[in-house]
Design an enzyme around this catalytic site. Structure first.
Site, PDB file in Angstrom:
ATOM      1  N   ASP A   1      -6.784   1.509  -3.293  1.00  0.00           N
ATOM      2  CA  ASP A   1      -5.851   2.209  -3.215  1.00  0.00           C
ATOM      3  C   ASP A   1      -5.443   3.140  -4.283  1.00  0.00           C
ATOM      4  O   ASP A   1      -6.238   3.265  -5.243  1.00  0.00           O
ATOM      5  CB  ASP A   1      -4.583   1.304  -2.847  1.00  0.00           C
ATOM      6  CG  ASP A   1      -4.653   0.533  -1.822  1.00  0.00           C
ATOM      7  OD1 ASP A   1      -5.268   0.982  -0.654  1.00  0.00           O
ATOM      8  OD2 ASP A   1      -4.070  -0.741  -1.482  1.00  0.00           O
TER       9      ASP A   1
ATOM     10  N   ASP B   1       0.641  -1.189   0.105  1.00  0.00           N
ATOM     11  CA  ASP B   1      -0.005  -0.039  -0.017  1.00  0.00           C
ATOM     12  C   ASP B   1       1.061   1.177   0.123  1.00  0.00           C
ATOM     13  O   ASP B   1       0.413   2.299  -0.595  1.00  0.00           O
ATOM     14  CB  ASP B   1      -0.909   0.025   1.206  1.00  0.00           C
ATOM     15  CG  ASP B   1      -2.094  -1.053   1.163  1.00  0.00           C
ATOM     16  OD1 ASP B   1      -2.116  -1.358   0.085  1.00  0.00           O
ATOM     17  OD2 ASP B   1      -2.623  -1.112   2.146  1.00  0.00           O
TER      18      ASP B   1
ATOM     19  N   LYS C   1     -11.885 -41.903  -3.788  1.00  0.00           N
ATOM     20  CA  LYS C   1     -12.732 -43.168  -4.547  1.00  0.00           C
ATOM     21  C   LYS C   1     -14.152 -42.631  -4.218  1.00  0.00           C
ATOM     22  O   LYS C   1     -14.484 -42.168  -3.164  1.00  0.00           O
ATOM     23  CB  LYS C   1     -12.119 -44.239  -3.457  1.00  0.00           C
ATOM     24  CG  LYS C   1     -12.977 -45.519  -4.074  1.00  0.00           C
ATOM     25  CD  LYS C   1     -13.325 -46.411  -3.034  1.00  0.00           C
ATOM     26  CE  LYS C   1     -14.605 -45.656  -2.104  1.00  0.00           C
ATOM     27  NZ  LYS C   1     -15.818 -46.051  -3.001  1.00  0.00           N
TER      28      LYS C   1
ATOM     29  N   CYS D   1     -17.402 -48.751   0.501  1.00  0.00           N
ATOM     30  CA  CYS D   1     -16.601 -48.300   1.979  1.00  0.00           C
ATOM     31  C   CYS D   1     -15.464 -49.220   2.125  1.00  0.00           C
ATOM     32  O   CYS D   1     -14.438 -48.765   2.356  1.00  0.00           O
ATOM     33  CB  CYS D   1     -17.625 -48.047   3.036  1.00  0.00           C
ATOM     34  SG  CYS D   1     -18.705 -46.699   2.752  1.00  0.00           S
TER      35      CYS D   1
ATOM     36  N   SER E   1      -4.019  -6.387  -6.401  1.00  0.00           N
ATOM     37  CA  SER E   1      -4.856  -7.497  -5.980  1.00  0.00           C
ATOM     38  C   SER E   1      -6.139  -7.555  -6.495  1.00  0.00           C
ATOM     39  O   SER E   1      -6.698  -6.660  -7.243  1.00  0.00           O
ATOM     40  CB  SER E   1      -5.514  -7.038  -4.377  1.00  0.00           C
ATOM     41  OG  SER E   1      -4.363  -7.307  -3.554  1.00  0.00           O
TER      42      SER E   1
ATOM     43  N   MET F   1      -9.975 -47.225  14.440  1.00  0.00           N
ATOM     44  CA  MET F   1     -10.994 -46.376  13.931  1.00  0.00           C
ATOM     45  C   MET F   1     -11.018 -45.134  14.841  1.00  0.00           C
ATOM     46  O   MET F   1     -11.989 -44.912  15.668  1.00  0.00           O
ATOM     47  CB  MET F   1     -12.458 -47.321  14.078  1.00  0.00           C
ATOM     48  CG  MET F   1     -12.757 -47.733  12.808  1.00  0.00           C
ATOM     49  SD  MET F   1     -11.472 -48.918  12.060  1.00  0.00           S
ATOM     50  CE  MET F   1     -12.315 -49.676  10.781  1.00  0.00           C
TER      51      MET F   1
END
Length: 539
Positions: free
Chosen positions: A93, A74, A371, A449, A112, A297
């Protein structure tokens, strides 16, 4: 004095407010430069002019020792007072043309850009502009970009399309860290052209680190690897084929590779953590044991964090969308520890909540393997050919499944596994078709799964095999070492072949008896049976 040529690869934006307790700003800065930061932007939103100049001057002194240019955020007056390489300005700016007049022709100016409209306006000012900062890519805690609409890799790619051919360099900013960096670099490459990011701007991933040198090094390795791959792509060769040595690969070699992974898994018994849905947890653990791995798990964030160094691979299956915080930590730690990460986005296209959750998780980490069934892969690829109906797919299916998985693998920088009556696997270069399987798989809960669990098991085996054969990690564009395409094939092939053998047993009378027989046949399956039955084709 001629304008300097800046390497934007790892663009550090300073932020003293992000420093960890006890870490000195200048110490952190120098360590990051030692790690591979290529350009530094000094950003001081709360400092007065005198303090800003003092910080900028000392920053420049340190950066000069490493031949790294400094830009000022800036403040044109601070740039002129310190004599830095240039400035970075926002949309509200100083106008670019005025800024160029004030700082001269030899200084760097960055702007930007948040959307394609701003990118088009940037092109109009390209004579005064050197680069654009594109963002925010993902949600971030930085006050500069917090609250902005996030672009994601696709949005970054749209802006790259706009500036293609106009000679404007580009860096992305916002929520970028090591796990999601490959996704950003690969996912922002448009299929319309070869324009890619010149670098990434990072704040907290380096500044907030207790080890900024290592953080910068890790980021630099990924960016450099991507740029090497980019050069290969320009030569019209497959980067995946070259990196993974797949030229001349045939089906027989694939089967031999699967046999080798079966042996490794039996010998090494890796621990595989599975954050999976409650419906299939027991069956997933049982198939993991049946093929020779050891299941755990664990879902609690603290537990998965501590377990990560010990596991061989991690599976994240969000079928019941539980334990999201644990999934974030588990995936991130898998990336940090270079462990294979398998993502199973169950029913991701069924609800807005699932889509948002998937996007949130993918912003936190980079999967090694994704997957899913046709509906799930279709949602990930933003395809309209296959729609989601709960956890199932609706519609006639993909016209060209191989092209879908290949394109998504390139976009996501991951192995893609599409499951169904016929399975398709791709690393973005090769596509492998597997035609094994039993109709009973459609009649039991969680068959997909369970396939994900086996893919994770063989991913762990592949990583172990790599470590046993190599003294250290090589540098490539992936966080995980080992042949993950082969690991994915192994998981799918072994599961589907075992299902065929189970279905042929005299004691199997329907889905209930098939479920038990499937676990038995996974346990008893030999490489010879796999080779005899394998229906594998390289497309």
């Amino acid at each position: 004095m001629p304008k300097i040529d800046i390497d934007y690869s790892v663009y550090l934006v300073t932020g003293r407010e992000f420093l960890p307790a006890g870490k000195d700003y200048y110490e952190s800065l120098e360590e990051s430069l030692q790690g591979g930061v290529t350009v530094v932007q000094v950003r001081e939103k709360n400092a007065d002019t005198g303090e800003f100049i003092q910080v900028a001057r000392r920053t420049k002194e340190i950066c000069d020792q490493y031949n790294v240019p400094v830009l000022i955020n800036d403040r044109i007056d601070v740039h002129l007072a310190v004599g830095t390489a240039g400035i970075h300005i926002g949309q509200t700016d100083c106008p670019i043309s005025l800024a160029r007049t004030l700082i001269g022709e030899d200084a760097i100016i960055g702007l930007s850009v948040r959307n394609t409209d701003e990118a088009n306006r940037a092109i109009e000012s390209k004579e005064s502009l050197d680069y654009i900062g594109i963002g925010a890519v993902w949600e971030t805690g930085s006050k500069d970009i917090k609250g902005r609409k996030t672009l994601g890799p696709d949005g970054v790619g749209e802006i790259l399309d706009v500036i293609q051919g106009h000679g404007i360099k580009s860096v992305a900013i916002g929520g970028i860290h090591l796990p999601n960096l490959p996704q950003l670099l690969h996912g922002s490459v448009s299929p319309l052209n070869s324009n890619t990011l010149d670098g990434v701007a990072v704040i907290s991933d380096i500044v907030a680190s207790l080890h900024p040198r290592e953080a910068a090094t890790d980021l630099r390795e990924i960016v450099d690897s991507f740029k090497r791959a980019k050069r290969v792509l320009k030569g019209q060769q497959s980067v995946f084929s070259i990196l993974q040595g797949r030229d001349g690969l045939n089906e027989d070699q694939l089967i031999k590779g699967v046999e080798g992974l079966m042996e490794v898994l039996q010998q090494e018994t890796p621990l595989v953590n599975q954050l999976t849905n409650k419906v299939v947890m027991n069956d997933s653990a049982n198939v993991t044991l049946a093929v020779g791995a050891s299941p755990i798990m664990s879902t609690h964030p603290r537990d998965v964090h501590d377990l990560s160094p010990a596991i061989g691979a991690c599976l994240i299956n969000f079928g019941t969308v539980d334990d999201k915080e644990g999934m974030k930590v588990a995936g991130r730690q898998a990336n940090v520890n270079r462990k294979p990460l398998v993502f199973d986005p169950v029913a991701v296209g069924a609800t807005s909540y699932r889509r948002e959750t998937a996007a949130e998780l993918l912003a936190h980490w980079q999967p090694t393997i994704i997957k899913g069934n046709a509906a799930e892969i279709g949602a990930m690829a933003e395809s309209t050919e296959v729609m989601s109906r709960g956890v199932d797919a609706a519609g006639s299916g993909f016209k060209d499944p191989g092209s879908v998985v290949k394109a998504l693998a390139r976009k996501r920088a991951a192995i893609i596994v599409l499951t169904g009556p016929t399975d398709y696997i791709s690393d973005g270069s090769l596509v492998i078709k597997v035609s094994n399987g039993s109709h009973y798989l459609e009649k039991i809960t969680g068959s997909g799964c369970q396939a994900g669990s086996l893919i994770a098991c063989y991913a762990a085996a592949s990583r172990i095999k790599y470590l046993n054969e190599n003294d250290s990690f090589e540098d490539d564009s992936q966080l995980v070492q080992g042949d993950m395409l082969l690991a994915s094939l192994a998981g799918i092939l072994i599961y589907t072949v075992a299902s065929e053998v189970a279905a042929e047993r005299q004691d199997v009378k329907g889905p209930g008896t098939f479920r038990s027989a499937l676990i038995d046949e996974l346990y008893n399956l030999t490489p010879e049976v796999v080779r005899k039955r394998a229906k594998v084709e390289i497309l």
